[in-house]
Design a protein around this motif. Sequence first.
Motif, PDB file in Angstrom:
ATOM      1  N   HIS A   1       3.133  12.762 -13.356  1.00 53.66           N
ATOM      2  CA  HIS A   1       2.798  13.531 -14.535  1.00 53.66           C
ATOM      3  C   HIS A   1       1.429  14.171 -14.446  1.00 53.66           C
ATOM      4  O   HIS A   1       0.968  14.795 -15.393  1.00 53.66           O
ATOM      5  CB  HIS A   1       2.875  12.633 -15.785  1.00 53.66           C
ATOM      6  N   LEU A   2       0.716  13.944 -13.343  1.00 54.96           N
ATOM      7  CA  LEU A   2      -0.611  14.540 -13.245  1.00 54.96           C
ATOM      8  C   LEU A   2      -0.485  16.050 -13.137  1.00 54.96           C
ATOM      9  O   LEU A   2       0.381  16.564 -12.422  1.00 54.96           O
ATOM     10  CB  LEU A   2      -1.337  13.994 -12.009  1.00 54.96           C
ATOM     11  N   PRO A   3      -1.376  16.765 -13.833  1.00 61.05           N
ATOM     12  CA  PRO A   3      -1.286  18.229 -13.743  1.00 61.05           C
ATOM     13  C   PRO A   3      -1.893  18.734 -12.420  1.00 61.05           C
ATOM     14  O   PRO A   3      -3.085  18.565 -12.164  1.00 61.05           O
ATOM     15  CB  PRO A   3      -2.106  18.712 -14.942  1.00 61.05           C
ATOM     16  N   PHE A   4      -1.076  19.312 -11.619  1.00 57.72           N
ATOM     17  CA  PHE A   4      -1.503  19.944 -10.379  1.00 57.72           C
ATOM     18  C   PHE A   4      -2.326  19.013  -9.498  1.00 57.72           C
ATOM     19  O   PHE A   4      -3.399  19.355  -9.049  1.00 57.72           O
ATOM     20  CB  PHE A   4      -2.272  21.244 -10.644  1.00 57.72           C
ATOM     21  N   THR A   5      -1.851  17.834  -9.334  1.00 53.27           N
ATOM     22  CA  THR A   5      -2.402  16.968  -8.287  1.00 53.27           C
ATOM     23  C   THR A   5      -1.442  17.015  -7.107  1.00 53.27           C
ATOM     24  O   THR A   5      -0.283  16.627  -7.238  1.00 53.27           O
ATOM     25  CB  THR A   5      -2.542  15.529  -8.797  1.00 53.27           C
ATOM     26  N   MET A   6      -1.915  17.572  -5.993  1.00 51.55           N
ATOM     27  CA  MET A   6      -1.062  17.741  -4.807  1.00 51.55           C
ATOM     28  C   MET A   6      -0.969  16.406  -4.076  1.00 51.55           C
ATOM     29  O   MET A   6      -1.988  15.764  -3.793  1.00 51.55           O
ATOM     30  CB  MET A   6      -1.624  18.803  -3.870  1.00 51.55           C
ATOM     31  N   VAL A   7       0.281  16.015  -3.733  1.00 52.87           N
ATOM     32  CA  VAL A   7       0.518  14.726  -3.087  1.00 52.87           C
ATOM     33  C   VAL A   7       1.278  14.969  -1.784  1.00 52.87           C
ATOM     34  O   VAL A   7       2.215  15.786  -1.757  1.00 52.87           O
ATOM     35  CB  VAL A   7       1.333  13.784  -3.996  1.00 52.87           C
ATOM     36  N   THR A   8       0.880  14.295  -0.733  1.00 48.39           N
ATOM     37  CA  THR A   8       1.602  14.402   0.546  1.00 48.39           C
ATOM     38  C   THR A   8       1.472  13.086   1.290  1.00 48.39           C
ATOM     39  O   THR A   8       0.567  12.280   1.017  1.00 48.39           O
ATOM     40  CB  THR A   8       1.051  15.537   1.434  1.00 48.39           C
ATOM     41  N   GLU A   9       2.386  12.885   2.243  1.00 52.84           N
ATOM     42  CA  GLU A   9       2.348  11.686   3.079  1.00 52.84           C
ATOM     43  C   GLU A   9       1.252  11.843   4.142  1.00 52.84           C
ATOM     44  O   GLU A   9       1.043  12.938   4.708  1.00 52.84           O
ATOM     45  CB  GLU A   9       3.698  11.476   3.762  1.00 52.84           C
TER      46      GLU A   9
ATOM     47  N   GLN B   1      -8.883  16.648 -15.081  1.00 48.69           N
ATOM     48  CA  GLN B   1      -8.036  15.714 -15.821  1.00 48.69           C
ATOM     49  C   GLN B   1      -8.902  14.514 -16.186  1.00 48.69           C
ATOM     50  O   GLN B   1      -9.817  14.133 -15.456  1.00 48.69           O
ATOM     51  CB  GLN B   1      -6.829  15.278 -14.968  1.00 48.69           C
ATOM     52  N   ARG B   2      -8.573  13.905 -17.305  1.00 46.45           N
ATOM     53  CA  ARG B   2      -9.421  12.812 -17.808  1.00 46.45           C
ATOM     54  C   ARG B   2      -9.348  11.584 -16.918  1.00 46.45           C
ATOM     55  O   ARG B   2     -10.355  11.007 -16.534  1.00 46.45           O
ATOM     56  CB  ARG B   2      -8.975  12.464 -19.238  1.00 46.45           C
ATOM     57  N   LYS B   3      -8.115  11.175 -16.605  1.00 50.44           N
ATOM     58  CA  LYS B   3      -7.959   9.915 -15.901  1.00 50.44           C
ATOM     59  C   LYS B   3      -6.785  10.046 -14.932  1.00 50.44           C
ATOM     60  O   LYS B   3      -5.777  10.674 -15.256  1.00 50.44           O
ATOM     61  CB  LYS B   3      -7.692   8.780 -16.875  1.00 50.44           C
ATOM     62  N   LEU B   4      -6.930   9.393 -13.758  1.00 52.07           N
ATOM     63  CA  LEU B   4      -5.873   9.392 -12.742  1.00 52.07           C
ATOM     64  C   LEU B   4      -5.650   7.981 -12.264  1.00 52.07           C
ATOM     65  O   LEU B   4      -6.606   7.193 -12.137  1.00 52.07           O
ATOM     66  CB  LEU B   4      -6.244  10.296 -11.550  1.00 52.07           C
ATOM     67  N   HIS B   5      -4.359   7.644 -11.978  1.00 57.19           N
ATOM     68  CA  HIS B   5      -3.991   6.333 -11.471  1.00 57.19           C
ATOM     69  C   HIS B   5      -3.608   6.434 -10.011  1.00 57.19           C
ATOM     70  O   HIS B   5      -2.879   7.341  -9.619  1.00 57.19           O
ATOM     71  CB  HIS B   5      -2.801   5.772 -12.272  1.00 57.19           C
ATOM     72  N   PHE B   6      -4.061   5.468  -9.189  1.00 56.25           N
ATOM     73  CA  PHE B   6      -3.733   5.465  -7.760  1.00 56.25           C
ATOM     74  C   PHE B   6      -3.416   4.054  -7.314  1.00 56.25           C
ATOM     75  O   PHE B   6      -3.788   3.072  -7.969  1.00 56.25           O
ATOM     76  CB  PHE B   6      -4.906   5.991  -6.912  1.00 56.25           C
ATOM     77  N   VAL B   7      -2.742   3.948  -6.164  1.00 58.57           N
ATOM     78  CA  VAL B   7      -2.477   2.678  -5.481  1.00 58.57           C
ATOM     79  C   VAL B   7      -3.222   2.717  -4.154  1.00 58.57           C
ATOM     80  O   VAL B   7      -3.282   3.762  -3.482  1.00 58.57           O
ATOM     81  CB  VAL B   7      -0.962   2.475  -5.259  1.00 58.57           C
ATOM     82  N   VAL B   8      -3.797   1.551  -3.764  1.00 55.53           N
ATOM     83  CA  VAL B   8      -4.595   1.515  -2.524  1.00 55.53           C
ATOM     84  C   VAL B   8      -3.733   1.918  -1.321  1.00 55.53           C
ATOM     85  O   VAL B   8      -2.509   1.802  -1.349  1.00 55.53           O
ATOM     86  CB  VAL B   8      -5.191   0.107  -2.297  1.00 55.53           C
ATOM     87  N   GLY B   9      -4.446   2.365  -0.256  1.00 57.67           N
ATOM     88  CA  GLY B   9      -3.779   2.744   0.981  1.00 57.67           C
ATOM     89  C   GLY B   9      -3.886   4.215   1.304  1.00 57.67           C
ATOM     90  O   GLY B   9      -3.475   4.635   2.380  1.00 57.67           O
ATOM     91  N   GLY B  10      -4.450   5.060   0.432  1.00 53.53           N
ATOM     92  CA  GLY B  10      -4.456   6.496   0.667  1.00 53.53           C
ATOM     93  C   GLY B  10      -5.834   7.100   0.597  1.00 53.53           C
ATOM     94  O   GLY B  10      -6.866   6.418   0.658  1.00 53.53           O
TER      95      GLY B  10
ATOM     96  N   ALA C   1       0.839  -1.206   0.000  1.00 53.28           N
ATOM     97  CA  ALA C   1       0.000   0.000   0.000  1.00 53.28           C
ATOM     98  C   ALA C   1       0.870   1.249   0.000  1.00 53.28           C
ATOM     99  O   ALA C   1       2.021   1.228   0.424  1.00 53.28           O
ATOM    100  CB  ALA C   1      -0.914   0.007   1.218  1.00 53.28           C
ATOM    101  N   VAL C   2       0.320   2.369  -0.480  1.00 55.71           N
ATOM    102  CA  VAL C   2       0.982   3.671  -0.502  1.00 55.71           C
ATOM    103  C   VAL C   2       0.160   4.612   0.373  1.00 55.71           C
ATOM    104  O   VAL C   2      -1.016   4.869   0.071  1.00 55.71           O
ATOM    105  CB  VAL C   2       1.096   4.213  -1.929  1.00 55.71           C
ATOM    106  N   ARG C   3       0.782   5.099   1.467  1.00 55.53           N
ATOM    107  CA  ARG C   3       0.063   5.951   2.427  1.00 55.53           C
ATOM    108  C   ARG C   3       0.212   7.419   2.039  1.00 55.53           C
ATOM    109  O   ARG C   3       1.078   8.135   2.556  1.00 55.53           O
ATOM    110  CB  ARG C   3       0.598   5.727   3.846  1.00 55.53           C
ATOM    111  N   LYS C   4      -0.599   7.859   1.105  1.00 58.15           N
ATOM    112  CA  LYS C   4      -0.511   9.241   0.649  1.00 58.15           C
ATOM    113  C   LYS C   4      -1.902   9.848   0.533  1.00 58.15           C
ATOM    114  O   LYS C   4      -2.900   9.145   0.520  1.00 58.15           O
ATOM    115  CB  LYS C   4       0.214   9.336  -0.692  1.00 58.15           C
ATOM    116  N   ILE C   5      -1.898  11.175   0.404  1.00 61.72           N
ATOM    117  CA  ILE C   5      -3.139  11.940   0.230  1.00 61.72           C
ATOM    118  C   ILE C   5      -2.990  12.740  -1.051  1.00 61.72           C
ATOM    119  O   ILE C   5      -1.965  13.398  -1.268  1.00 61.72           O
ATOM    120  CB  ILE C   5      -3.399  12.869   1.428  1.00 61.72           C
TER     121      ILE C   5
END
Length: 1748
Positions: A1051-1059, A860-869, A849-853
């Motif tokens: 590569h997502l445009p302006f998708t903010m990511v944090t732990e 954006q048309r499509k976004l990819h994620f990994v479970v855990g966030g 799992a990836v613990r992110k927010i």
Amino acid sequence: MERCRWATPGVTTLLFLAFLLLSSRTARSEEDRDTLWDAWGPWSECSRTCGGGASYSLRRCLSSKSCEGRNIRYRTCSNVDCPPETGDFRAQQCSAHNDVKYHGQFYEWLPVSNDPDNPCSLKCQAKGTSLVVELAPKVLDGTRCYTESLDMCISGLCQIVGCDHQLGSTIKEDNCGVCNGDGSTCRLVRGQHKSQLSATKPDDTVVAIPYGSRHVRLVLKGPDHLYLETKTLQGTKGENSLSTTGTFLVDNSSVDFQKFPDKEILRMAGPLTADFIVKVHNAGAADSTVQFIFYQPIIHRWRETDFFPCSATCGGGYQLTSAECYDLRSSRVVADQYCHYYPENVKPKPKLQECNLDPCPARWESTPWTACSSSCGGGIQSRTVSCVEEDIQGHVSSVEEWKCMYTPKMPIVQPCNIFDCPKWLAQEWSPCTVTCGQGLRYRVVLCIDHRGMHTGGCSPKTKPHIKEECIIPTPCYKPKEKLPVEAKLPWHKQAQELEEGAVVSEEPSFIPEAWSACTVTCGVGTQVRMVKCQVLLSFSQSVADLPVDECEGPKPVSQRACYAGPCNGEISEYNPEETDLLYGGLQDFDELYDWEYEGFTECSESCGGGVQEAVVSCLNKQTRETADESLCVTSRRPPKLLKSCNLDPCPSRWEIGKWSPCSLTCGVGLQTRDVFCSHLLSREMNETVVLADELCHKPKPPVVQACNRFNCPPAWYPAEWQQCSRSCGGGIQKRDVLCKQRMADGSFLELPETFCSAPRLASQQACKNEDCPHEWLLSEWTQCSTSCGEGTQTRSAICRKILKSGEWVIVNSSLCPPLPFSSSIQPCMLAACARPSRPSPKHSPHITAVRKIYIQTRKQRKLHFVVGGFAYLLPKTSVVLRCPTRRFRKPLITWEKDGRHLTSSAHITVAPFGYLKIHRLKPSDTGTYTCSAGPAQEHFVIKLIGGNRKLLARPLGLRAEEEPPTVRKNSPNDALRTQEKHQNGIFFNGSKAEKRAPAVDPGSRYDEIVSRLLEQRAWPGELFTSWEAPDSTERNTSSEEDQNPEQALLHLPFTMVTEQQRLDDLLRNISHQPEELQDVYSKHLVAQLAREIFRTHLEHQDSLLKSTEGRVYPVAIPPHKHVSGFSSSLRVSSAGSSGEVRSGQPHRKPVILRKISAAQQLSASEVVTHLGQTVALASGTLSVLLHCEAVGNPKPTITWARNGEEVQYSDRIVLQPDDSLQILAPVEADVGFYTCNATNALGSDSVSIAVTLAGKPLVKTSRMAMTNTDLPAITVDVGSVIKTIQGVNVTISCQVAGVPEVEVTWFGNKSKLAPLHHLHDGSLTITNVSFSDQGLYSCRAVNLHGEVTENTQLVILDPPHPPSEEENMKALLSANGPNLPSVLTSPLGTQLVLSPGNSAILGCPVQGHPMPNITWFHDHQPIATSAEPTYRMLAAGQILQITNVSGGSQGEFSCLAQNEAGMLVQKVSLVIQEYWWSVDKLVGCSASCGNRGVQQLQLKCVLNNTEVNPSYCAGKAKPAVQPVACNRRDCPSRWMVTSWSSCTRSCGGGVQTRRVTCQKLKATGVSVPMSNDMCSQLAKRPVDTQACNQQLCVEWAFSSWGQCNGPCIGPRLAVQHRQVFCQTRDGISLPFEQCSALPRPVSTQNCWAEACGVHWRVSLWTLCTATCGNYGFQSRRVECVHIRTNKPVPEHLCSWRPRPANWQRCNITPCENMECRDTTRYCEKVKQLKLCQLTQFKSRCCGTCGKA
């Protein structure tokens, strides 16, 4: 049997160590913790039970190494004297070896004391031999080192013990035996006695040494011999001849005597237990001389008493101490003059304290009795009785009657005036006026009241007649007169005078005065008198003269004849004509003597109504001289006549009751008595009024006194019983029973049990001897029913009852209360059971799992994620959710949403390789998605963001399959309906109850912080585009499965990511703030977070613009570390992007480009670097170039600063055209932090670079002073001064630089701070600062090249505020104006009312830090500029004193308190009003009947027609008021008594009498006699006889004077004595107190003694021992010689005169040119100790010091 016992140290130590290991240790102190010692253990048992022992305490070392210090400490204990029969402690230890053979033989061992080499070894000597053996290497702890010292052996070493019985104490007794005393309780006595003994005078007295003396030393030189006589305080006499050398015990005093051939020495350490008389016995021809010296105690000393009982039992009283003179010899109190004899005695001043301040309980209070319903013959009077309470200020208020029911209620009705009314009383008839035939007889008729006194008030109609005819049966031989002859005898005269009304009444009547003396001394003369017409004015009680015609009836005669006896001794012959002429025809003038009234006795009372009795005398009717009563006929004696007198009310006086019995029979008891101020209105009515104490002018007699002031015998004193050991079923309770003695000062002295002779009281008893209620008896739990997994345990229960005997029996189960099921069965589990089918943990499936927010900020048309966030996304975005697994087949992965299983549909696709795709997100897709791989599970939370920047709520009541094709837009309220509450309540401004509510959805814990982030106004408008925009703008530039999801996210445009951990830390930081600051603090952090995100976005964008000129390629920018922890990802399409960047660029704030690169060294002498690096100057560095590049629109302006100050450019420090800063030939002064500042119209940005010297540590500092009073959090650089209020979060930044890396350490007030106080970047954060955090904080930076420290001073400000307690301020007001009215200001305002001309003090109570400055205002004008009133500032402005207030002083006074933290205004209104006296009401009548009753008008003090305390009207003129007459009516009959006659005997029992009559007081003031029956009906007749002077007849008796051989008191004057004792007249001895009322004869007197004819004789001075210097002296002989014989006599005969000095200093002059020599034998020691520099040694050791 031995009374003292001791403990063996070895055994005690082992037991004590075992106890330490088994018991819990006490809490360790900070000091012990620092020194690695454990806490001290408890004290051991004392080694002795009396005589002074030792106790020890141990501690252990907690370190593996040795600890500094000792592990044992000692203290003294059992410091009470042992009983005399106990014996010496060292002797007891020696005697313990008596039953042990030494070299095969038994010995009786005696102690060997005072061994100088080893005083703490047990050396004993075999009795009767010289064998001395060391039986033990050390004595028991507590044994004295030496017999005459308190020093104590402990563990074989001699330890110093002071007189205070403390180890290591050097406190000593003074010469008087007082520990640490100053020697003021005794006197030094020294002298010399020369004996002149002979065969006729074999003995002579040397000196008498009194009881209690100390340090006695006598030296006899000569052939004679000393011996002692003693006398104890009990009178026992003894004698000791002192025949041999040795130490003796004489009357319990140790005597050391040494006998030498030519002298004898006598020593007694004392204190002496008896009076010692030292005598000398003749043993040779030569004279002997005795020198003596001792310290004599001052026997009489002042002793302070305890506080006497309180003057009031409640409501506030006072109590005092006193001082008494105490005789130490007799242990009793004596007269004060004994202590005045000693000048050293200073009498202690009495102490005063308040007491019994508790309010008084409610009490009954009554009004005065009403007037009696009848003036005589019995009536009724009433009153009202109410229950009142009085507070501590004396204010009385009515309360409910039940509060007074603890005492009986006073009667409200009583009978009154129960005496008889006045009535006529006729006396006996007189003899007939003729001796034959018909005549007249008379009688006296009086109006008598119930006291038997002649008064008015009788009805004239019922008056008996006063004369009647009488017939004598003897025939007359002379012609009879036709009418009866009127009597002219004294009887008739008295009857006539009484009838004529000698008492003035309210009716006009003739009042005759007394007859004058006869005009002749012999023969017949005349007498005259004045007769006036008078009337009594009832109102003024005065007599007025009227014209004669105003009085009715015949006027009494004013002249009459008188006969003064025969002239010249001739016998007068009877001449009938003369007789007829003189007596009006009365022939029978044959009686010369008769009774007559002669005035009245003195009044029996001086006030309040007394009685006068008429004096009856036997007179010679001719000479009017008093004759013997036997010459008058007894039967004719007239009756006793009484009249009232001194009817004015008595003045107030103290009424004193009898002393109560003593409260204690010994110790010190108390006696009390009633003393009250009373006012006697009328003794007739027995009316007494109790007044306030201040109305009695004389000092109030004492109401309490001490009694039985002597020591009680020892007795048992039990303490309170302790709690019973059991609540039922028979227990035991204990108590302490101690042997104590109550001393004469009221204190208790605890004694050993042997001192109490009575049987000891019981110390334990049985209790709770009743049966217990039925109860369950539970057995132990059984073993668990299973060996693994969940099982059960059971236990059995029986119902029992514990009897009062302590035994218990089994009873029926129904008698016990119901037993819960859980009491007899419970679940259990010994261990979890193994499951064979489940694989071992190391082979179990795992989900990576990836613990992110994630927060999507642009469509954006499509976004990819990994479970855990957590993902916060825009609607209509497609989502691919991946579940990477290990050790599990991907086709077996299952998906759930909110707990429901998911299958593929048109909207959601479940891919076979662990993917889940959601097509075009809509509100119903909000929820928690769960990926399950066997037992492993991971979750992913999706939330949607609306067009209004609010999170969308999932519609309620709709399932995903049932949702309509179109979803309406949610309102803002609906969007936040389910996310508005955070589980910690940090971001929610609701009630506390809502904040405490548990979170329903764990996936919502970041909703509030994301919502606030989206609401920030700092976002640019184009960041969010409405999700309702046309779909044509979407471009699909990525595939579903061909990219790595992690890389796709970048590569997502302006998708903010944090732990997630970063936001968890942020939430935790907010939760640690005070509740009232959490909302403000969270807004502050979210705003900072938004700014950081936006700035990072601009940096990335600028980096892309810089790196591409014509085309923009997709570049992944790695996250840059900053405060927020967020990173930005930018994906830019190649189509048309270049044109957008180059043209139409929007306005934006400056951003400095940070280049992460090391410093470039272009040559050995030039250094080029970018911002964010550290430059280390070396010795060969010639140039440093600092680059700074910034972007922004409009173009930013670049400036440089060093250490916070603008850089001053010069030829050495140059600003280059590209805004770089170049430093040529750098020197040490150039070291510091250089900051590049980029500024345009939209804002600014700054970045620093550090320039160090050879890599030495460098700290960025600020020298500013910051004051904060409103911000919740502040951040400053180290080096500044911070002044802030409490509760603020303070961050002190310590930015450091250096090569190699610098280590930062923080110190608070020079103490190292724990790392948890400061953050990872070296800053120090102090949360919620308070006064305890105030001080100096230091940041120390250290590396290999050195260290540097910078300080910041933190000052906590406290705004001005009123203090929580005002007692200190009130005390300050009282001290500055003890008698002035005062008031304290307050924020809401107070008020003070004053009269014109008064003064007042105003207090401004305020606290703050620093202490506020105070400014006073009057009506909003500064008081310093006001002409009114006159003022004075006191106590640093906290007190304003106003003097002589007037109308201009009225208004509002305010005090303004200011400091750096704020201000406070408090105010008070001053009101000027006048007080005056006003007539209130009439007080009660002063009498209930008679003619003396008056009512006084009562005044009250008013202010605006409101009654106030009378003290406000003090000094005001009172209006004149006149008393009003009242109750002017006849009084009922009552008994009247005269004063008691003198006793028939002065002692031994006598009798005294008084007259008791029934009288009635009329309204006219006249008292008339009544019959006794009238008074007997109303009151019992008072006794008229009583016993008196019952005391024994005592007298002082004395013996004859003794010989004149007392001490000499003057030239030829001595003292002689005699015995004086008290006895009865029969010779029986009595105590002296029985004769204390009689003057005591003297028992001593001066007498003439030839032996006292003595004087001091002196010889010539001897030659001086030195001719110069400071040490010469000379002496002479001084002796007492007889004046006549000129022979020496004992010196004590001359003691009445001062003894001349027998030595003196001489030749005290400086020595010049004298030989330099030593004058003392200690000069070598002076030289060794290097004392030659001191002048006193330099002169004495001139020779030795000169050589040095």
